[in-house]
Structure formats: C-alpha cells, structure tokens
Design an enzyme around this catalytic site. Structure first.
Site, mmCIF file in Angstrom:
data_model
loop_
_atom_site.group_PDB
_atom_site.id
_atom_site.type_symbol
_atom_site.label_atom_id
_atom_site.label_comp_id
_atom_site.label_asym_id
_atom_site.label_seq_id
_atom_site.Cartn_x
_atom_site.Cartn_y
_atom_site.Cartn_z
ATOM 1 N N ARG A 48 0.832 -1.213 0.000
ATOM 2 C CA ARG A 48 0.000 0.000 0.000
ATOM 3 C C ARG A 48 0.866 1.262 0.000
ATOM 4 O O ARG A 48 0.390 2.348 -0.313
ATOM 5 C CB ARG A 48 -0.945 -0.026 1.204
ATOM 6 C CG ARG A 48 -1.974 1.060 1.196
ATOM 7 C CD ARG A 48 -3.204 0.819 2.079
ATOM 8 N NE ARG A 48 -3.085 -0.118 3.143
ATOM 9 C CZ ARG A 48 -2.558 0.148 4.366
ATOM 10 N NH1 ARG A 48 -2.101 1.343 4.638
ATOM 11 N NH2 ARG A 48 -2.515 -0.786 5.293
ATOM 12 N N TYR A 99 -17.229 18.788 -12.809
ATOM 13 C CA TYR A 99 -17.646 17.396 -13.024
ATOM 14 C C TYR A 99 -18.645 17.016 -11.930
ATOM 15 O O TYR A 99 -18.412 17.297 -10.754
ATOM 16 C CB TYR A 99 -16.413 16.486 -12.995
ATOM 17 C CG TYR A 99 -16.756 15.036 -12.856
ATOM 18 C CD1 TYR A 99 -17.581 14.400 -13.782
ATOM 19 C CD2 TYR A 99 -16.286 14.280 -11.779
ATOM 20 C CE1 TYR A 99 -17.920 13.071 -13.649
ATOM 21 C CE2 TYR A 99 -16.611 12.945 -11.640
ATOM 22 C CZ TYR A 99 -17.435 12.351 -12.577
ATOM 23 O OH TYR A 99 -17.771 11.031 -12.432
ATOM 24 N N ASP A 170 -8.364 20.604 -11.906
ATOM 25 C CA ASP A 170 -8.654 19.309 -12.508
ATOM 26 C C ASP A 170 -8.325 19.448 -13.997
ATOM 27 O O ASP A 170 -9.013 20.140 -14.733
ATOM 28 C CB ASP A 170 -10.133 18.949 -12.287
ATOM 29 C CG ASP A 170 -10.481 17.560 -12.824
ATOM 30 O OD1 ASP A 170 -9.814 17.119 -13.782
ATOM 31 O OD2 ASP A 170 -11.422 16.936 -12.300
ATOM 32 N N LYS A 195 -9.278 8.777 -18.231
ATOM 33 C CA LYS A 195 -9.662 9.439 -19.491
ATOM 34 C C LYS A 195 -8.475 9.495 -20.460
ATOM 35 O O LYS A 195 -7.989 8.463 -20.870
ATOM 36 C CB LYS A 195 -10.218 10.830 -19.159
ATOM 37 C CG LYS A 195 -11.310 10.827 -18.068
ATOM 38 C CD LYS A 195 -12.514 10.052 -18.518
ATOM 39 C CE LYS A 195 -13.746 10.166 -17.635
ATOM 40 N NZ LYS A 195 -13.613 9.858 -16.226
HETATM 41 N N1 PLP Z 1 -12.710 14.793 -13.072
HETATM 42 C C1 PLP Z 1 -13.296 14.879 -14.278
HETATM 43 C C2 PLP Z 1 -13.190 16.156 -15.059
HETATM 44 C C3 PLP Z 1 -13.995 13.790 -14.794
HETATM 45 O O1 PLP Z 1 -14.589 13.887 -15.996
HETATM 46 C C4 PLP Z 1 -14.102 12.602 -14.014
HETATM 47 C C5 PLP Z 1 -14.867 11.436 -14.502
HETATM 48 O O2 PLP Z 1 -15.638 11.532 -15.433
HETATM 49 C C6 PLP Z 1 -13.482 12.565 -12.771
HETATM 50 C C7 PLP Z 1 -12.784 13.680 -12.328
HETATM 51 C C8 PLP Z 1 -13.562 11.342 -11.898
HETATM 52 O O3 PLP Z 1 -12.694 10.347 -12.390
HETATM 53 P P1 PLP Z 1 -12.937 8.765 -12.244
HETATM 54 O O4 PLP Z 1 -14.160 8.419 -13.013
HETATM 55 O O5 PLP Z 1 -11.662 8.191 -12.788
HETATM 56 O O6 PLP Z 1 -13.108 8.480 -10.778
#
Ligand code: PLP
Length: 358
Positions: A48, A99, A170, A195
């Site tokens: 971990r 998001y 982000d 992504k």
């Molecule tokens: N941030 C953005 C801009 C996203 O589009 C997403 C998921 O769609 C996330 C964070 C969260 O990521 P995850 O789905 O890998 O947990």
C-alpha cells in the site's frame, strides 16, 4: 521531475520517462510488479506504500506536469484526497459546472458539516476572486465538464494565494499536453487518469501532481492511510497509454476542430461549444432532450457511453444524469472525439442528425 526531463519537450518526456536503468539485459519497460509486500529493511516495506510500476507511471506524469505525481485508484479517489487537505468547516470555492462527481462529493461533505462550499461561474474572474477571499481551497476545472468554460488560471491563482488558499486544477480535459497548471500558478493538479492519460477506456485510475514537497508528503501519507491505491496492471496500462498521449491528443483535437466546423452548419444543431483546444465538443440540439436521446442511439461508429478521452469516439446527453446541474441544457450532447478518420466520423454523425430534420 528529474533534472534530465527539464529541457525536454512533452512528446519526448512521454516516451522516455519512467524507464528502468539502461543496463545490459534490463527490460525497456518497467514490469508489472505483483506483490503485496517487500522484504523488510527497505523504504517501502508494504504494497500500500508503493510499487515500482506505479512509480514509473508517476515519474512520467510528474515530468509531463512539472511536479511530483501520486497515483490513485480512480479520479474520484484523487479528488477526495485533495479535498481532505482542508480543515473542518473550511471554505471550498468550486465551479458551478464542475464534473458532477466532484459536485456530489462537495455536497456530501457540506451536508455532513465537513466543509462549506461556494459554487461560482469560473468565467467570471472577479466573482471567483471575491468568493475566494476566505477560502482554504479554490477548485478549478478548465475546461469544465461538460459546459466547456475556461478559467483565467494565472489571475485566479495569484489572487487565491494572496488570500492564503490552495489552488487545485482538474486537468483531465486539457491534459499536460495542452495545459500545465503548475506553471500557471496552481498548487495541485488532479487527473482522472481513466480518461486521456490512459486513453483506451480500459481502466479506472486517478492522480494528483504537485510541485510542493510538503503537500506531496501530506498527500502520500493520506493515500497510505486511505488505501485508495491503483492496481499494478492499471498503472502499467496507464503508462503504456501515456507513451502516445501527445499523438492521441493531437489527432483528437484536429478531428474535433473539423467536426466543430461542420456541425456549425447543420440545421439540427442550435449551438456548438468548443473551448478552442482539446478533443471534447458540446453540441446543443435544437430538438432538446428527445433529439439528444435519438441521435445518441442512431450512430454506427459513435458509441453511446459516458466517460471520455479514449481512442474511440463516444457521446452522451449529459442531462440524462440526475446529478447534472440544471443549467446544463437538456439538449447538450457531450462528444469525446476519438482518433478515427474524421470523414467517417462526420458521415456517421451527419446521417444521425439528418434523421432529426427529416
Ligand atoms: N474529473 C473529471 C473532469 C472527470 O470527468 C471525471 C470522470 O468523469 C473525474 C474527475 C472522476 O474520475 P474517475 O471516473 O476516474 O473516478
């Protein structure tokens, strides 16, 4: 970032970072190290706390963003760990169109008295700065998902720092190929590695990057204790994806720009949203929700699916999700443009759109 990476361009970093030492008979790629523990007496000791395959991914992403990276089991694990940096009842400023998972997480934290939140229009720099006066953390997404709004990162970061707040970006949509927030003033960068970074819609993973050694140590400590660590296979696949990030982003962006041009002339499309870079396009259909639902079920190549940033083109009507803010138009279809042939993508889309106006 290793000193060797500092002078190199992103395409070179993506290909050359995170490799084993160049010694006779060593492999070119970091192997998948499947282990839960290590022989005692070293620095890691337990699975971990670290893994060589994560480390290779982290070295490469860190070099691309210009900081030190930590990988997580998902983007949301990374988001949650960063939000946990602030003290009890601290103020978090965030985009009204962040998001929706991030918005749900903030709402949940607020409902339990853990933080206070102020949601802002991130295109209104003065309003963001005014809201940030008492903030402990300013969360930015630029472009936002799915409204595709842009924030003035340097101006907001400078003001937030004067107010004593951390700035988090982000960077999932832009990727370090198109935007490096740490060089624009941010303290922390968050990614849904799921992504573009991994890029093949075959895993879930997240990451946080920072140039601040103290923040890095705190986040690493939180990750060790929360245990939201990635699988070794996921980290290996994500690093394999990173090797071609620049090529995929370049091609997706070129395809997106061409589709934006062609979509603008279609009578079924009321508005096309595109921030001017990247592979995500928003098309608002004149026929609203029914038109969006019909188009997303009428294509041969475009796949009706949530998520984004894969080699394949996917799309969905965002308001099909109950948690999506009501200020996102009912007819907005978020398109994640892939790396296929753009004429094939357009023909498929055009015939689905033509079906709406017949
Ligand atoms: N941030 C953005 C801009 C996203 O589009 C997403 C998921 O769609 C996330 C964070 C969260 O990521 P995850 O789905 O890998 O947990």
């Amino acid at each position: 970032m290793s000193s060797a990476s500092r002078d190199l361009k992103p395409a070179t970093i993506a290909v050359t970072s995170g490799r084993p030492a160049r010694e006779p008979d060593r492999p070119l790629n970091e192997p998948i190290t499947m282990t839960s523990t290590y022989v005692a007496g070293g620095e890691v000791e337990y699975g971990r706390h670290g893994n060589p395959t994560w480390a290779a991914f982290e070295e490469t992403l860190g070099a691309l963003e210009g900081g030190r990276a930590l990988s997580f089991s998902s983007g949301m694990a990374a988001v949650t760990t960063v939000l946990d940096l602030v003290g009890l009842d601290a103020l978090v400023v965030a985009p009204a169109h962040a998001y929706n998972g991030t918005l749900l997480q903030l709402a949940d934290l607020e409902s339990r008295g853990r933080v206070r939140t102020k949601l802002v229009d991130i295109t209104d720099t003065d309003a963001v700065i005014a809201a940030s006066e008492d903030a402990a953390l300013v969360w930015l997404e630029s472009p936002t998902n799915p409204a595709l709004e842009l924030a003035d990162l340097p101006t907001i970061s400078a003001a937030a720092h004067t107010a004593g707040a951390y700035v988090v970006v982000d960077n999932t949509f832009a990727t370090p190929i198109l935007q490096q927030p740490l060089t624009l003033g941010a303290d922390l960068v968050v990614h849904s590695v799921t992504k573009y970074l991994a890029g093949h819609s075959d895993l879930l993973m997240g990451a946080v990057v920072t140039g601040d050694d103290e923040l890095y140590a705190v986040l690493k400590g939180r990750r060790d204790l929360m245990g939201a660590t990635p699988g070794t296979l996921e980290a290996w696949l994500a690093l394999r994806g990173l090797r071609t990030l620049h090529l995929r982003v370049e091609r997706a962006q070129a395809n997106a720009a061409e589709l934006v041009r062609r979509l603008g002339g279609h009578p079924a499309v009321a508005e096309v949203r595109y921030p001017g870079f990247g592979g995500i396009v928003g098309m608002v259909l004149a026929g609203g929700a029914p038109a969006g639902d019909r188009v997303t079920r009428s294509t041969r190549l475009w796949v009706h699916a949530t998520s984004l940033g894969g080699v394949e083109s996917t799309f969905e009507r965002r308001r099909r999700w109950k948690a999506e803010p009501v200020t996102i138009p009912e007819g907005l279809v978020r398109m994640s443009v892939g790396i296929e042939d753009v004429d094939d993508l357009w023909e498929d889309l055009r015939s689905a759109l033509d079906g709406l106006t017949l």
